[in-house]
Design a protein around this motif. Structure first.
Motif, PDB file in Angstrom:
ATOM      1  N   PRO A  41       0.808  -1.225   0.000  1.00  9.01           N
ATOM      2  CA  PRO A  41       0.000   0.000   0.000  1.00  9.01           C
ATOM      3  C   PRO A  41       0.842   1.276   0.000  1.00  9.01           C
ATOM      4  O   PRO A  41       0.457   2.275  -0.613  1.00  9.01           O
ATOM      5  N   ILE A  42       1.994   1.229   0.677  1.00 12.58           N
ATOM      6  CA  ILE A  42       2.871   2.402   0.702  1.00 12.58           C
ATOM      7  C   ILE A  42       3.405   2.679  -0.696  1.00 12.58           C
ATOM      8  O   ILE A  42       3.349   3.814  -1.195  1.00 12.58           O
ATOM      9  N   VAL A  43       3.932   1.638  -1.346  1.00 12.54           N
ATOM     10  CA  VAL A  43       4.518   1.791  -2.688  1.00 12.54           C
ATOM     11  C   VAL A  43       3.453   2.202  -3.692  1.00 12.54           C
ATOM     12  O   VAL A  43       3.675   3.091  -4.525  1.00 12.54           O
ATOM     13  N   THR A  44       2.278   1.581  -3.603  1.00 15.54           N
ATOM     14  CA  THR A  44       1.195   1.902  -4.540  1.00 15.54           C
ATOM     15  C   THR A  44       0.761   3.357  -4.394  1.00 15.54           C
ATOM     16  O   THR A  44       0.574   4.076  -5.393  1.00 15.54           O
ATOM     17  N   THR A  45       0.612   3.813  -3.163  1.00 19.46           N
ATOM     18  CA  THR A  45       0.190   5.201  -2.925  1.00 19.46           C
ATOM     19  C   THR A  45       1.264   6.184  -3.368  1.00 19.46           C
ATOM     20  O   THR A  45       0.954   7.228  -3.974  1.00 19.46           O
ATOM     21  N   TYR A  46       2.530   5.868  -3.090  1.00 22.03           N
ATOM     22  CA  TYR A  46       3.632   6.751  -3.494  1.00 22.03           C
ATOM     23  C   TYR A  46       3.701   6.866  -5.013  1.00 22.03           C
ATOM     24  O   TYR A  46       3.861   7.972  -5.566  1.00 22.03           O
ATOM     25  N   ARG A  47       3.568   5.735  -5.696  1.00 22.58           N
ATOM     26  CA  ARG A  47       3.607   5.751  -7.166  1.00 22.58           C
ATOM     27  C   ARG A  47       2.438   6.541  -7.734  1.00 22.58           C
ATOM     28  O   ARG A  47       2.597   7.293  -8.702  1.00 22.58           O
ATOM     29  N   GLU A  48       1.266   6.378  -7.118  1.00 19.95           N
ATOM     30  CA  GLU A  48       0.098   7.132  -7.584  1.00 19.95           C
ATOM     31  C   GLU A  48       0.308   8.626  -7.364  1.00 19.95           C
ATOM     32  O   GLU A  48      -0.012   9.447  -8.250  1.00 19.95           O
ATOM     33  N   LEU A  49       0.862   8.999  -6.205  1.00 20.42           N
ATOM     34  CA  LEU A  49       1.120  10.410  -5.920  1.00 20.42           C
ATOM     35  C   LEU A  49       2.104  11.001  -6.917  1.00 20.42           C
ATOM     36  O   LEU A  49       1.896  12.108  -7.439  1.00 20.42           O
ATOM     37  N   ILE A  80      -3.975  15.711  -4.798  1.00 21.32           N
ATOM     38  CA  ILE A  80      -2.668  15.594  -4.143  1.00 21.32           C
ATOM     39  C   ILE A  80      -2.744  15.628  -2.615  1.00 21.32           C
ATOM     40  O   ILE A  80      -2.137  14.782  -1.952  1.00 21.32           O
ATOM     41  N   PRO A  81      -3.478  16.554  -1.992  1.00 22.30           N
ATOM     42  CA  PRO A  81      -3.510  16.565  -0.505  1.00 22.30           C
ATOM     43  C   PRO A  81      -4.007  15.249   0.088  1.00 22.30           C
ATOM     44  O   PRO A  81      -3.475  14.777   1.098  1.00 22.30           O
ATOM     45  N   GLY A  82      -5.030  14.642  -0.527  1.00 26.18           N
ATOM     46  CA  GLY A  82      -5.554  13.381  -0.020  1.00 26.18           C
ATOM     47  C   GLY A  82      -4.536  12.263  -0.112  1.00 26.18           C
ATOM     48  O   GLY A  82      -4.390  11.447   0.820  1.00 26.18           O
ATOM     49  N   LEU A  83      -3.804  12.216  -1.219  1.00 25.18           N
ATOM     50  CA  LEU A  83      -2.776  11.187  -1.384  1.00 25.18           C
ATOM     51  C   LEU A  83      -1.610  11.419  -0.429  1.00 25.18           C
ATOM     52  O   LEU A  83      -1.043  10.465   0.117  1.00 25.18           O
TER      53      LEU A  83
END
Length: 351
Positions: A41-49, A80-83
């Protein structure tokens, strides 16, 4: 650990998990798999951001030439703020035991037979919850009461994702308010049962010197089948350095009871070691305020009002019947939210 280190570890785990040789060792593959599940989840969220940030740069450049792209740029900027907040939450330091399975002990307390019946209700609640979320359960040891409840019962709960992370705050004194089946006047009584939750320890977590153990055998008591009550199959293990005592009599075989007792003993010794380390660390902190404290009375189950109350976080709902049928999600989420808020507060507090 910073994001670069997390991305590096994630890539390394992907390579390891793709290696057939790793899966020949199930314990190692399970360890890698759990860590991979934590980081995903960390990697997925970082990549999406990062993708949204790059798309925003491109959209702003296009909007400077064509106002039709201004709406797209605004939409990207609003994401962006939510991510960023989601990523901040995911990066909060985790409990090192969150990925572990657990052993849970439920003990009758004040209230006699009613307390034992309530212990049985709690066991059923946790078994139903485990069934709902896909955890596996195993009754390791049980001492039944005359009316069908439990004086003491130990259950192992296992899952693909960390069971400790979701059930670690169940430990404490659980209080019930209802009319007992033994009450002829219809009066409401209050009784209690204790719940103890331990992260299950592997042999690599806790090394036990056989010379530190005193092992006694005795005849099982209580309901039992063929040979359970006629042979010295029950086992009591005393860990001499700490004084921790574990008894098991659920199995017909003395060897099986010994293995179960050692399993519980490892979990208890791991908990003792971690509590000592945590106490030493907490002594250095300026503030000792804890939102979630597993050592105090934690919850009340009020049958006349169909009310469930968790006293640590002020949670209250009127769906006790559903909770006792295993619908614990909202109760557990309230505790997880409190833990996250506390950790975020600690992270932003001045040193």
């Amino acid at each position: 650990m910073n994001l670069d280190e997390i991305m590096g570890e994630y890539a390394d785990l992907e390579l390891r998990l793709a290696d057939p040789a790793v899966h020949a060792d199930q314990a190692r593959a399970r360890t890698y798999g759990k860590r991979y599940a934590v980081l995903t989840p960390i990697v997925t969220t970082y990549r999406e951001l990062e993708a949204v940030r790059q798309d925003l740069v491109a959209a702003k450049e296009l909007a400077a030439e064509d106002s039709a792209f201004a709406e797209e740029a605004a939409e990207l900027e609003g994401r962006i703020p939510g991510l960023e907040e989601k990523l901040t939450h995911l990066l909060v330091p985790r409990d090192p035991n969150d990925d572990k399975d657990i052993l849970m002990e439920i003990k009758a307390g004040e209230g006699g037979q009613e307390s034992a019946l309530f212990a049985g209700d709690l066991l059923r609640m946790y078994l139903r919850y485990a069934e709902r979320v896909g955890y596996k359960t195993e009754i390791i040891d049980a001492q039944h009461s005359d009316l069908g409840g439990y004086k003491d019962v130990t259950v192992a709960i296992k899952g693909k994702e960390g069971v400790w992370a979701r059930l670690k705050f169940e430990g404490g004194v659980h209080r019930v308010q209802r009319v007992p089946v033994t009450e002829s006047q219809g009066r409401i009584h209050t009784s209690a049962a204790g719940v103890l939750v331990y992260p299950e320890a592997e042999e690599v977590d806790i090394q036990i010197d056989p010379n530190d153990l005193r092992i006694d055998v005795f005849r099982s008591s209580g309901p039992g089948g063929q040979s359970v009550n006629t042979t010295d199959s029950a086992v009591r293990i005393t860990h001499i350095p700490t004084g921790v005592v574990v008894s098991c009599q659920n199995e017909k075989s003395q060897l099986q009871n010994k293995e179960s007792a050692l399993r519980i003993l490892r979990a208890r010794l791991l908990a003792v070691a971690q509590e000592e380390a945590e106490a030493a660390a907490m002594a250095e902190r300026k503030s000792q305020v804890r939102t979630v404290d597993r050592s105090e009375r934690v919850r009340t189950y009020n049958f006349p009002e169909n009310r469930i109350s968790d006293h640590r976080v002020g949670y209250k709902a009127y769906n006790l019947d559903q909770v006792l049928d295993g619908d614990l999600d909202t109760v557990i989420q309230a505790l997880l939210d409190a833990e996250l808020a506390e950790k975020l507060g600690d992270a932003t507090a001045p040193s």
